[in-house]
Design a protein around this motif. Structure first.
Motif, PDB file in Angstrom:
ATOM      1  N   HIS A   1       0.845  -1.193   0.000  1.00 45.64           N
ATOM      2  CA  HIS A   1       0.000   0.000   0.000  1.00 45.64           C
ATOM      3  C   HIS A   1       0.877   1.238   0.000  1.00 45.64           C
ATOM      4  O   HIS A   1       1.916   1.284   0.665  1.00 45.64           O
ATOM      5  N   SER A   2       0.481   2.250  -0.772  1.00 44.92           N
ATOM      6  CA  SER A   2       1.118   3.562  -0.760  1.00 44.92           C
ATOM      7  C   SER A   2       2.625   3.470  -1.043  1.00 44.92           C
ATOM      8  O   SER A   2       3.038   2.880  -2.037  1.00 44.92           O
ATOM      9  N   ARG A   3       3.440   4.029  -0.133  1.00 43.27           N
ATOM     10  CA  ARG A   3       4.893   4.032  -0.341  1.00 43.27           C
ATOM     11  C   ARG A   3       5.500   2.639  -0.185  1.00 43.27           C
ATOM     12  O   ARG A   3       6.669   2.427  -0.496  1.00 43.27           O
ATOM     13  N   GLY A   4       4.688   1.676   0.258  1.00 43.08           N
ATOM     14  CA  GLY A   4       5.157   0.293   0.282  1.00 43.08           C
ATOM     15  C   GLY A   4       5.541  -0.189  -1.107  1.00 43.08           C
ATOM     16  O   GLY A   4       6.356  -1.105  -1.252  1.00 43.08           O
ATOM     17  N   ALA A   5       4.973   0.440  -2.149  1.00 41.13           N
ATOM     18  CA  ALA A   5       5.342   0.085  -3.522  1.00 41.13           C
ATOM     19  C   ALA A   5       6.817   0.377  -3.784  1.00 41.13           C
ATOM     20  O   ALA A   5       7.477  -0.329  -4.554  1.00 41.13           O
ATOM     21  N   SER A   6       7.348   1.404  -3.135  1.00 45.16           N
ATOM     22  CA  SER A   6       8.768   1.719  -3.273  1.00 45.16           C
ATOM     23  C   SER A   6       9.631   0.651  -2.597  1.00 45.16           C
ATOM     24  O   SER A   6      10.717   0.316  -3.079  1.00 45.16           O
ATOM     25  N   VAL A   7       9.153   0.132  -1.468  1.00 45.82           N
ATOM     26  CA  VAL A   7       9.854  -0.974  -0.807  1.00 45.82           C
ATOM     27  C   VAL A   7       9.966  -2.147  -1.778  1.00 45.82           C
ATOM     28  O   VAL A   7      11.029  -2.757  -1.925  1.00 45.82           O
ATOM     29  N   VAL A   8       8.864  -2.445  -2.454  1.00 46.59           N
ATOM     30  CA  VAL A   8       8.835  -3.558  -3.403  1.00 46.59           C
ATOM     31  C   VAL A   8       9.788  -3.309  -4.567  1.00 46.59           C
ATOM     32  O   VAL A   8      10.619  -4.165  -4.907  1.00 46.59           O
ATOM     33  N   MET A   9       9.669  -2.141  -5.176  1.00 43.74           N
ATOM     34  CA  MET A   9      10.514  -1.835  -6.335  1.00 43.74           C
ATOM     35  C   MET A   9      11.999  -1.812  -5.971  1.00 43.74           C
ATOM     36  O   MET A   9      12.852  -2.212  -6.762  1.00 43.74           O
ATOM     37  N   SER A  10      12.310  -1.359  -4.772  1.00 39.48           N
ATOM     38  CA  SER A  10      13.708  -1.303  -4.343  1.00 39.48           C
ATOM     39  C   SER A  10      14.263  -2.694  -4.066  1.00 39.48           C
ATOM     40  O   SER A  10      15.479  -2.894  -4.087  1.00 39.48           O
ATOM     41  N   ALA A  11      13.368  -3.655  -3.826  1.00 37.65           N
ATOM     42  CA  ALA A  11      13.798  -5.035  -3.617  1.00 37.65           C
ATOM     43  C   ALA A  11      14.049  -5.749  -4.938  1.00 37.65           C
ATOM     44  O   ALA A  11      14.990  -6.539  -5.059  1.00 37.65           O
ATOM     45  N   ILE A  12      13.233  -5.470  -5.946  1.00 34.25           N
ATOM     46  CA  ILE A  12      13.329  -6.208  -7.208  1.00 34.25           C
ATOM     47  C   ILE A  12      14.138  -5.466  -8.264  1.00 34.25           C
ATOM     48  O   ILE A  12      14.384  -5.999  -9.347  1.00 34.25           O
ATOM     49  N   SER A  13      14.551  -4.232  -7.970  1.00 33.72           N
ATOM     50  CA  SER A  13      15.429  -3.481  -8.873  1.00 33.72           C
ATOM     51  C   SER A  13      16.433  -2.719  -8.018  1.00 33.72           C
ATOM     52  O   SER A  13      16.450  -2.870  -6.802  1.00 33.72           O
ATOM     53  N   ASN A  14      17.260  -1.907  -8.638  1.00 35.71           N
ATOM     54  CA  ASN A  14      18.277  -1.165  -7.894  1.00 35.71           C
ATOM     55  C   ASN A  14      17.904   0.315  -7.847  1.00 35.71           C
ATOM     56  O   ASN A  14      18.031   1.016  -8.852  1.00 35.71           O
ATOM     57  N   PRO A  15      17.450   0.793  -6.699  1.00 35.55           N
ATOM     58  CA  PRO A  15      17.003   2.187  -6.604  1.00 35.55           C
ATOM     59  C   PRO A  15      18.151   3.179  -6.695  1.00 35.55           C
ATOM     60  O   PRO A  15      19.304   2.853  -6.378  1.00 35.55           O
ATOM     61  N   GLU A  16      17.828   4.380  -7.145  1.00 33.77           N
ATOM     62  CA  GLU A  16      18.800   5.469  -7.151  1.00 33.77           C
ATOM     63  C   GLU A  16      18.535   6.355  -5.940  1.00 33.77           C
ATOM     64  O   GLU A  16      17.403   6.757  -5.693  1.00 33.77           O
ATOM     65  N   TYR A  17      19.595   6.639  -5.195  1.00 32.07           N
ATOM     66  CA  TYR A  17      19.482   7.440  -3.979  1.00 32.07           C
ATOM     67  C   TYR A  17      20.031   8.840  -4.200  1.00 32.07           C
ATOM     68  O   TYR A  17      20.918   9.056  -5.033  1.00 32.07           O
ATOM     69  N   ASN A  18      19.499   9.753  -3.399  1.00 35.80           N
ATOM     70  CA  ASN A  18      20.082  11.076  -3.333  1.00 35.80           C
ATOM     71  C   ASN A  18      21.525  10.943  -2.851  1.00 35.80           C
ATOM     72  O   ASN A  18      21.812  10.198  -1.924  1.00 35.80           O
ATOM     73  N   SER A  19      22.465  11.666  -3.481  1.00 40.89           N
ATOM     74  CA  SER A  19      23.884  11.513  -3.163  1.00 40.89           C
ATOM     75  C   SER A  19      24.194  11.844  -1.705  1.00 40.89           C
ATOM     76  O   SER A  19      25.002  11.163  -1.058  1.00 40.89           O
ATOM     77  N   SER A  20      23.538  12.861  -1.162  1.00 36.75           N
ATOM     78  CA  SER A  20      23.788  13.224   0.235  1.00 36.75           C
ATOM     79  C   SER A  20      23.252  12.154   1.177  1.00 36.75           C
ATOM     80  O   SER A  20      23.849  11.873   2.225  1.00 36.75           O
ATOM     81  N   PHE A  21      22.130  11.534   0.808  1.00 31.73           N
ATOM     82  CA  PHE A  21      21.574  10.454   1.619  1.00 31.73           C
ATOM     83  C   PHE A  21      22.529   9.266   1.633  1.00 31.73           C
ATOM     84  O   PHE A  21      22.769   8.658   2.684  1.00 31.73           O
ATOM     85  N   SER A  22      23.083   8.918   0.472  1.00 25.32           N
ATOM     86  CA  SER A  22      24.025   7.800   0.386  1.00 25.32           C
ATOM     87  C   SER A  22      25.261   8.051   1.240  1.00 25.32           C
ATOM     88  O   SER A  22      25.742   7.148   1.932  1.00 25.32           O
ATOM     89  N   ALA A  23      25.764   9.286   1.190  1.00 25.37           N
ATOM     90  CA  ALA A  23      26.940   9.631   1.982  1.00 25.37           C
ATOM     91  C   ALA A  23      26.637   9.541   3.467  1.00 25.37           C
ATOM     92  O   ALA A  23      27.452   9.047   4.262  1.00 25.37           O
ATOM     93  N   GLN A  24      25.470  10.000   3.850  1.00 26.89           N
ATOM     94  CA  GLN A  24      25.067   9.958   5.249  1.00 26.89           C
ATOM     95  C   GLN A  24      24.892   8.522   5.735  1.00 26.89           C
ATOM     96  O   GLN A  24      25.260   8.177   6.862  1.00 26.89           O
ATOM     97  N   ALA A  25      24.340   7.676   4.865  1.00 24.71           N
ATOM     98  CA  ALA A  25      24.167   6.268   5.219  1.00 24.71           C
ATOM     99  C   ALA A  25      25.510   5.616   5.517  1.00 24.71           C
ATOM    100  O   ALA A  25      25.645   4.838   6.474  1.00 24.71           O
ATOM    101  N   LYS A  26      26.506   5.939   4.717  1.00 26.29           N
ATOM    102  CA  LYS A  26      27.829   5.334   4.889  1.00 26.29           C
ATOM    103  C   LYS A  26      28.606   5.958   6.038  1.00 26.29           C
ATOM    104  O   LYS A  26      29.185   5.249   6.875  1.00 26.29           O
TER     105      LYS A  26
END
Length: 352
Positions: free
Chosen positions: A193-218
């Motif tokens: 439901h709703s943004r859960g679709a993004s969870v699904v798509m990110s599991a079955i494909s490779n999502p693109e992240y905001n560069s600052s978010f990726s840096a913060q994650a690491k």
């Protein structure tokens, strides 16, 4: 001032003035576990890490101001030297799930949207499970929970949306994908439901992240997005049923760095069907004004039939059911609409 720009201005002011976001946290001391005969609970944090047993005692409880940096399982575990302990729990947890699923033929995975807590979601999960005809010996139901955040005021949901958008990608790539990689030769039905679709798509494909978010994650959370494991080709047969999908065409595209152009991703051959709803009267998907549906983390796939048609040209596995006429975005309203049961029947799921 142009009305559109005035709205953007007000929205930005709201984002920076708002606070009071709360992490979606488990109620149970053992959030990732199985319950006989055929129910499994999976609960991940903002980075897609699975909550271990007795997590409150080991990791504490975050404040009710859920900023990106103060709280995550991997950050806390790494900072105090317990990283391997967390990883060992996750490996053991996936092993238990894999053994539990091994004799089953079908797996149903239920995924909620953003701005939802466990208490409210569990009622909807139960409703779905109660109306699907299952055999405990051959079917498993996985209730998947992720940190879509919660807001203490409806006026703060905009700020919630921006943070939850990236969290949904992490939950999919590092959480749901790991679950899918631990099953093979199954008929898998993912109902989101709703943004859960993004969870699904990110599991079955490779999502693109905001560069600052990726840096913060690491740098802060000690999670290297570049080292995410791919979806394994395990001969599963995956059907995705997306109710009110709060995603856009961008979820199906990637940037070709050689040409600097957007191209459609190639989905795994395991993905056999993606069945979505279209609702031109869903206030959340249209972001109240309609023209914003493809902006500010797009939601146009669930709102505009044109977006569906664009995907249909590239993916023959798409189908849609029109829910236009219902203004609500609530999970409970979508699953209680008779059209939802019809969607299930169309995917060969027996309902009662």
């Amino acid at each position: 001032m142009n009305k559109r720009y005035f709205f953007y201005f007000i929205l930005i002011i709201t984002l920076f003035a708002s606070c009071g976001l709360i992490h979606n946290l488990p109620d149970s001391a053992s959030p990732n576990t199985g319950v006989d005969p055929n129910l499994w609970y999976s609960f991940v944090d903002q980075n897609g890490n699975f909550y271990p047993d007795n997590w409150k005692k080991s990791y504490g409880i975050p404040s009710n101001k859920a900023a990106r940096d103060p709280y995550s399982l991997m950050k806390i575990a790494t900072d105090r030297g317990d990283r391997e302990q967390l990883l060992a729990f996750e490996r053991g947890n996936m092993l238990r799930l894999s053994k539990r699923i091994a004799p089953k033929k079908r797996v149903f995975i239920l995924i909620h949207g953003f701005n939802a807590d466990e208490e409210s979601v569990v009622k909807q999960y139960k409703y779905i499970a109660d109306h699907i005809v299952t055999n405990p010996k051959t079917d498993e139901i996985i209730r998947f929970y992720w940190d879509g955040l919660r807001s203490t005021s409806p006026f703060r949901s905009a700020k919630n949306w921006f943070s939850a958008a990236s969290f949904s990608q992490m939950a999919g790539e590092f959480g749901l994908r790991r679950i899918l990689n631990n099953m093979a030769d199954k008929d898998v039905f993912i109902i989101s439901h709703s943004r859960g679709a993004s969870v699904v798509m990110s599991a079955i494909s490779n999502p693109e992240y905001n560069s600052s978010f990726s840096a913060q994650a690491k740098d802060i959370h000690k999670v290297d997005i570049e080292r995410a494991k791919p979806l394994l080709e395990n001969k599963n047969r995956i059907t995705c049923i997306m109710l009110a999908p709060a995603i856009g065409l961008s979820e199906f595209q990637y940037t070709d760095t050689t040409t600097n152009t957007k191209k459609f991703v190639e989905l795994s051959s395991q993905v056999k069907k993606i069945h979505i709803t279209i609702n031109g009267t869903d206030k959340m998907l249209k972001k109240f004004f309609g023209f914003l549906s493809n902006k500010l983390n797009p939601t146009d796939l669930g709102y505009k039939e044109e977006s569906f048609n664009a995907l249909k040209k590239n993916y023959t596995i798409f189908s849609m059911t029109d829910f236009t006429g219902m203004s609500s975005h609530d999970f409970s309203r979508y699953i209680r609409d008779p059209k939802f049961k019809q969607m299930l029947r169309e995917e060969s799921i027996q309902v009662q």
